[in-house]
Motif scaffolding. Structure first.
Motif, PDB file in Angstrom:
ATOM      1  N   ALA A 257       0.841  -1.192   0.000  1.00 21.75           N
ATOM      2  CA  ALA A 257       0.000   0.000   0.000  1.00 21.75           C
ATOM      3  C   ALA A 257       0.877   1.243   0.000  1.00 21.75           C
ATOM      4  O   ALA A 257       0.554   2.247  -0.637  1.00 21.75           O
ATOM      5  N   GLY A 258       2.007   1.171   0.704  1.00 20.83           N
ATOM      6  CA  GLY A 258       2.900   2.328   0.793  1.00 20.83           C
ATOM      7  C   GLY A 258       3.438   2.717  -0.566  1.00 20.83           C
ATOM      8  O   GLY A 258       3.317   3.860  -0.999  1.00 20.83           O
ATOM      9  N   GLN A 259       3.997   1.719  -1.263  1.00 24.11           N
ATOM     10  CA  GLN A 259       4.571   2.012  -2.574  1.00 24.11           C
ATOM     11  C   GLN A 259       3.490   2.472  -3.551  1.00 24.11           C
ATOM     12  O   GLN A 259       3.751   3.299  -4.422  1.00 24.11           O
ATOM     13  N   ALA A 260       2.259   1.948  -3.384  1.00 22.14           N
ATOM     14  CA  ALA A 260       1.181   2.343  -4.289  1.00 22.14           C
ATOM     15  C   ALA A 260       0.872   3.831  -4.164  1.00 22.14           C
ATOM     16  O   ALA A 260       0.462   4.476  -5.103  1.00 22.14           O
ATOM     17  N   ARG A 261       1.074   4.391  -2.960  1.00 21.13           N
ATOM     18  CA  ARG A 261       0.766   5.811  -2.765  1.00 21.13           C
ATOM     19  C   ARG A 261       2.004   6.655  -2.951  1.00 21.13           C
ATOM     20  O   ARG A 261       1.911   7.876  -3.114  1.00 21.13           O
ATOM     21  N   GLY A 262       3.159   5.988  -2.858  1.00 25.41           N
ATOM     22  CA  GLY A 262       4.426   6.692  -2.750  1.00 25.41           C
ATOM     23  C   GLY A 262       4.629   7.805  -3.743  1.00 25.41           C
ATOM     24  O   GLY A 262       4.912   8.945  -3.368  1.00 25.41           O
ATOM     25  N   ASP A 263       4.467   7.469  -5.027  1.00 28.88           N
ATOM     26  CA  ASP A 263       4.769   8.452  -6.058  1.00 28.88           C
ATOM     27  C   ASP A 263       3.944   9.715  -5.891  1.00 28.88           C
ATOM     28  O   ASP A 263       4.384  10.797  -6.204  1.00 28.88           O
TER      29      ASP A 263
ATOM     30  N   PRO B 108      -5.575   1.347  -3.040  1.00 25.13           N
ATOM     31  CA  PRO B 108      -4.763   0.466  -3.889  1.00 25.13           C
ATOM     32  C   PRO B 108      -3.583  -0.186  -3.180  1.00 25.13           C
ATOM     33  O   PRO B 108      -3.059   0.346  -2.201  1.00 25.13           O
ATOM     34  N   ARG B 109      -3.198  -1.340  -3.680  1.00 23.04           N
ATOM     35  CA  ARG B 109      -1.968  -2.027  -3.269  1.00 23.04           C
ATOM     36  C   ARG B 109      -1.160  -2.271  -4.535  1.00 23.04           C
ATOM     37  O   ARG B 109      -1.718  -2.715  -5.540  1.00 23.04           O
ATOM     38  N   LEU B 110       0.154  -2.000  -4.475  1.00 22.23           N
ATOM     39  CA  LEU B 110       1.028  -2.361  -5.586  1.00 22.23           C
ATOM     40  C   LEU B 110       1.495  -3.791  -5.324  1.00 22.23           C
ATOM     41  O   LEU B 110       2.031  -4.076  -4.253  1.00 22.23           O
ATOM     42  N   LEU B 111       1.254  -4.677  -6.285  1.00 25.48           N
ATOM     43  CA  LEU B 111       1.507  -6.095  -6.036  1.00 25.48           C
ATOM     44  C   LEU B 111       2.960  -6.462  -6.309  1.00 25.48           C
ATOM     45  O   LEU B 111       3.480  -6.140  -7.372  1.00 25.48           O
ATOM     46  N   ASP B 112       3.600  -7.121  -5.345  1.00 25.04           N
ATOM     47  CA  ASP B 112       4.935  -7.634  -5.669  1.00 25.04           C
ATOM     48  C   ASP B 112       4.911  -9.148  -5.856  1.00 25.04           C
ATOM     49  O   ASP B 112       5.939  -9.796  -6.001  1.00 25.04           O
TER      50      ASP B 112
END
Ligand code: HEM
Length: 415
Positions: A57-63, A292-296
């Protein structure tokens, strides 16, 4: 095309895709990985489950958020570093803790409401933002000094406005770095305001370290192992995540209620009903449209496998309109929440481990502010047509900011 149509009217695009493709569909935003949206509570649970591994979730919002909140923000982190911060933020924001803020929130609300114009139309949302900003400054940051409060009241809305503007948030990080060197471009201006805010916050942190104590959230954070920069990032995070969202929820509450005299009549003194009304407002007009979640790692959703590197996210407005869970979803019926029981498809605050840390504070603010407004003023709207939803900063807000006219309530005399 999809990016443009999303920015113009996000809910319409999501509804259109839902009708055409069903409860799982993909939207492609310019310059970002594809995003798979889901439209039912059950599918949303599967996305939230990735918080235990695989979903970032963090990386999904990061940008979008990093320029404002910084790299140490709980919004931006994932994995162990995220949990290190989250477990420090949870305790001061629990229901029992924030209940202690009730009287001070009331005081702030009463003080601000008394400055609202009477007998002429005005826009409610910025007035609500003044209240929710003040709550964060005084109860979260613990700032009492009038001069510093005055400067932050001017600087912080500027920082939020420049930082969450589409120009800063939707610009890929590489382009941002170049733009930052040009002071008159929005990003350069943003960096100037950020430096001024940071100056005040670091000053405050130093002062408070020298004289510990207090009941605010900063006092609690200063007792932990977080360093100054981490604390600065979390303070800005609570401000960014907590003030515009709550103000927008309040603007929607009045936008909806003033068009429903029957509901308004039962307010504000029936506590259970007021709670149900707030829940129903956040159901029909969720402030945040996705989680959102960015999926790894790949994620199985229904008949599909979403590849690693894509986003997956519940579309909150669509989940809240699932007729299987909320019969006649377009109707405003607080009664659905009076029967009790937790409904897992109600998710204005997201879900999983990344569930909004400020939900209890937000709900308390909404209860107190709605009650105080209705006790003091009689509000009305000139135009009975509902206000459209517009993407404003990070929230879906009423397009006209909730236009109302206020009249002083005649005091009721006891016989
Ligand atoms: C009506 C008001 C609010 C709404 C609708 C709202 C909504 C949300 C949503 C949807 C998320 C994402 C959850 C997820 O990804 O599953 C979130 C996260 C968050 N919210 Fe709120 N919020 C509100 C008020 C607040 C307040 C008052 C604060 C703090 C003072 C706050 C602080 C945060 C933080 C720090 C996160 C990130 C949590 C994490 O990643 O661990 N929010 N909020």
């Amino acid at each position: 095309m999809q990016t443009a149509s999303f920015l113009a009217d996000p809910v319409r695009l999501l509804e259109k895709c839902h009708r055409r493709y069903g409860p799982i569909f993909t939207v492609r935003f310019f310059g970002f990985p594809p995003e798979v949206y889901v439209a039912t509570g059950e599918l949303a649970e599967q996305v939230y489950k990735t918080d235990q591994g695989g979903g970032r979730a963090g990386q999904a919002r990061g940008d979008f958020l990093e320029p404002v909140v910084g790299v140490h923000s709980v919004l931006m982190l994932d994995g162990d570093p995220w949990w290190q911060h989250r477990k420090l933020l949870n305790p001061p924001l629990r229901a029992r803790q924030v209940a202690g803020y009730h009287d001070e929130i009331t005081e702030i609300a009463v003080e601000r409401i008394s400055t609202w114009p009477l007998d002429r139309p005005f826009t409610l949302r910025p007035r609500m933002q003044e209240i929710t900003l003040e709550v964060i400054l005084r109860l979260v940051f613990g700032i009492r000094d009038a001069e510093r409060l005055g400067r932050l009241r001017v600087l912080l809305p500027r920082l939020m406005e420049l930082g969450s503007s589409v120009t800063v948030a939707m610009t890929p990080p590489g382009v941002r770095r170049v733009m930052g060197r040009v002071p008159f471009l929005p990003y350069g201006r943003f960096l100037g305001v950020r430096a001024a805010v940071d100056g005040i916050l670091y000053g405050e942190i130093t002062r408070r370290r020298a004289a510990p104590g207090g009941t605010d959230v900063l006092a609690r954070l200063l007792e932990t192992e977080l360093d100054d920069q981490e604390i600065r990032d979390e303070l800005i995070t609570l401000l960014l995540a907590g003030h515009e969202t709550t103000a927008t929820g309040l603007a929607w509450a009045f936008e909806r209620l003033l068009r429903m005299p029957d509901v308004l009549e039962r307010l504000p003194d029936d506590d259970a009903y007021l709670d149900a009304v707030i829940k129903e407002v956040l159901r029909v007009r969720p402030v945040v449209y996705e989680a959102p979640r960015l999926l790894d790692a790949p994620l199985r959703l229904g008949a599909y496998e979403v590849p690693a590197g894509w986003y997956a996210g519940p579309s909150i407005p669509l989940v809240h309109h699932d007729p299987e869970v909320f019969p006649s979803p377009e109707e405003f019926r607080p009664e659905r929440f009076l029967e009790g029981g937790h409904n897992r498809s109600w998710m204005p605050f997201g879900g999983g481990r990344r569930f909004c840390v400020g939900a209890q504070l937000a709900l308390l603010e909404m209860r107190v502010i709605i009650r105080e407004v209705l006790h003091r003023l009689e509000l009305s709207v000139a135009d009975q047509a509902p206000e459209a939803r517009r993407l404003t900063g990070v929230t879906l807000a009423p397009a006209k900011g909730a236009r109302v006219t206020a009249r002083a309530r005649t005091p009721v005399r006891s016989p």
